[in-house]
Motif scaffolding. Structure first.
Motif, PDB file in Angstrom:
ATOM      1  N   LEU A  22      27.389 -58.272   7.639  1.00 40.45           N
ATOM      2  CA  LEU A  22      28.049 -58.387   6.339  1.00 40.45           C
ATOM      3  C   LEU A  22      27.273 -59.295   5.388  1.00 40.45           C
ATOM      4  O   LEU A  22      27.223 -59.044   4.182  1.00 40.45           O
ATOM      5  CB  LEU A  22      29.476 -58.906   6.514  1.00 40.45           C
ATOM      6  N   ARG A  23      26.678 -60.354   5.931  1.00 37.47           N
ATOM      7  CA  ARG A  23      25.875 -61.248   5.080  1.00 37.47           C
ATOM      8  C   ARG A  23      24.665 -60.511   4.507  1.00 37.47           C
ATOM      9  O   ARG A  23      24.318 -60.686   3.326  1.00 37.47           O
ATOM     10  CB  ARG A  23      25.437 -62.483   5.867  1.00 37.47           C
ATOM     11  N   VAL A  24      24.041 -59.691   5.334  1.00 38.61           N
ATOM     12  CA  VAL A  24      22.885 -58.932   4.854  1.00 38.61           C
ATOM     13  C   VAL A  24      23.329 -57.897   3.815  1.00 38.61           C
ATOM     14  O   VAL A  24      22.678 -57.714   2.786  1.00 38.61           O
ATOM     15  CB  VAL A  24      22.165 -58.242   6.033  1.00 38.61           C
ATOM     16  N   GLU A  35      29.881 -62.126  15.777  1.00 37.68           N
ATOM     17  CA  GLU A  35      28.730 -62.777  15.141  1.00 37.68           C
ATOM     18  C   GLU A  35      27.806 -61.733  14.518  1.00 37.68           C
ATOM     19  O   GLU A  35      27.297 -61.920  13.407  1.00 37.68           O
ATOM     20  CB  GLU A  35      27.958 -63.619  16.167  1.00 37.68           C
ATOM     21  N   ALA A  60      29.463 -60.341  11.444  1.00 42.71           N
ATOM     22  CA  ALA A  60      29.403 -61.304  10.340  1.00 42.71           C
ATOM     23  C   ALA A  60      28.011 -61.340   9.729  1.00 42.71           C
ATOM     24  O   ALA A  60      27.854 -61.392   8.494  1.00 42.71           O
ATOM     25  CB  ALA A  60      29.806 -62.693  10.834  1.00 42.71           C
ATOM     26  N   HIS A  61      26.981 -61.294  10.587  1.00 42.69           N
ATOM     27  CA  HIS A  61      25.618 -61.326  10.050  1.00 42.69           C
ATOM     28  C   HIS A  61      25.310 -60.040   9.292  1.00 42.69           C
ATOM     29  O   HIS A  61      24.665 -60.071   8.235  1.00 42.69           O
ATOM     30  CB  HIS A  61      24.602 -61.532  11.170  1.00 42.69           C
ATOM     31  N   SER A 117      25.847 -58.203   1.901  1.00 44.39           N
ATOM     32  CA  SER A 117      26.174 -58.975   0.700  1.00 44.39           C
ATOM     33  C   SER A 117      24.917 -59.275  -0.109  1.00 44.39           C
ATOM     34  O   SER A 117      24.929 -59.221  -1.345  1.00 44.39           O
ATOM     35  CB  SER A 117      26.874 -60.279   1.093  1.00 44.39           C
ATOM     36  N   PHE A 118      23.824 -59.586   0.590  1.00 43.05           N
ATOM     37  CA  PHE A 118      22.549 -59.816  -0.101  1.00 43.05           C
ATOM     38  C   PHE A 118      22.100 -58.554  -0.830  1.00 43.05           C
ATOM     39  O   PHE A 118      21.654 -58.611  -1.988  1.00 43.05           O
ATOM     40  CB  PHE A 118      21.482 -60.254   0.904  1.00 43.05           C
ATOM     41  N   LEU A 121      16.176 -66.753  -0.266  1.00 47.26           N
ATOM     42  CA  LEU A 121      16.510 -66.225   1.056  1.00 47.26           C
ATOM     43  C   LEU A 121      15.298 -66.304   1.982  1.00 47.26           C
ATOM     44  O   LEU A 121      15.431 -66.613   3.172  1.00 47.26           O
ATOM     45  CB  LEU A 121      16.989 -64.773   0.948  1.00 47.26           C
ATOM     46  N   LYS A 146      24.258 -58.095  -3.907  1.00 51.05           N
ATOM     47  CA  LYS A 146      23.855 -59.001  -4.981  1.00 51.05           C
ATOM     48  C   LYS A 146      22.550 -58.539  -5.618  1.00 51.05           C
ATOM     49  O   LYS A 146      22.363 -58.673  -6.836  1.00 51.05           O
ATOM     50  CB  LYS A 146      23.704 -60.420  -4.440  1.00 51.05           C
TER      51      LYS A 146
END
Length: 222
Positions: free
Chosen positions: A113-115, A107, A110-111, A117-118, A139, A121
């Motif tokens: 990686l999400r950050v 978890e 995964a989090h 990814s932000f 966001l 971007k």
């Protein structure tokens, strides 16, 4: 956040670097209560990155992108070490006290990686300020729904900058650090606006309720 990035071999003073990192968190609009509450009423923050600074961010990100999964985990482990109260915003691993165990958490990975990814971007939108603003604003709105208060956003930026320095090695210069600091200051301010916009629309003073909840907690006794 000699050098293909800056053309400078300047060695950074560790003391000065620490002072700058502290100022990233302390000098922002979140420093005072009024600054927090006025987040929705302020005009949009301007992206004060020069073209040269944008290039520094983009070039350094090309290096960091190769190892973003590890960077994401390092950032959050450092965040929980320096600001353990931030774990309260993550119900999936808020009860894991062993940081070594937390490093292996899917978890958390995964989090992280999400950050990352932000951030990726955001870097891709440096030449499209309207799209960058919308990305960070939305966001911030979603973080209201996650009950993640704005003061945490600055901490993530600070820990990101500290985490990537040893990865970039000689490619990390004062100019690169200043560029990343400027970008994160913009992102934090824009996310904060989104958070308070959503809070105002919901009619729920989440900021106050979170502070009261924190004040009511009693320290764990060993």
């Amino acid at each position: 956040m000699g050098c293909a990035l800056s053309g400078s071999g300047v060695v950074q003073d560790p003391t000065a670097s620490e002072e700058k990192r502290c100022s990233l968190a302390e000098d922002g609009p979140d420093s005072g209560e009024e600054g927090q509450r006025q987040g929705d009423g302020k005009a949009p923050e301007a992206l004060l990155l020069s073209e040269a600074q944008k290039a520094l961010v983009q070039l350094s990100w090309e290096i960091l992108h190769k190892d973003i999964a590890r960077v994401g985990v390092i950032v959050f482990i450092r965040l929980f070490e320096t600001h353990p109260e931030c774990k309260d915003a993550f119900f999936l691993f808020r009860d894991i006290d062993d940081l070594q165990q937390l490093k292996m958490s899917r978890e958390l990975q995964a989090h992280g990686l999400r950050v990352m990814s932000f951030i990726e971007k955001s870097v891709a939108r440096l030449e499209q300020e309207e799209k960058l603003e919308q990305l960070a604003f939305e966001l911030g709105r979603s973080h209201f729904r996650y009950k993640a208060p704005p003061k945490y956003y600055e901490y993530v930026g600070t820990q990101f900058i500290q985490a990537v320095q040893p990865i970039l090695k000689e490619e990390w210069t004062p100019e690169v650090e200043k560029a990343w600091e400027t970008l994160f200051r913009y992102l934090v301010a824009t996310m904060r606006r989104g958070f308070y916009k959503e809070e105002k629309a919901s009619g729920v003073n989440l900021s106050l309720s979170l502070r009261r909840a924190g004040a009511d907690k009693t320290p764990n006794k060993i």
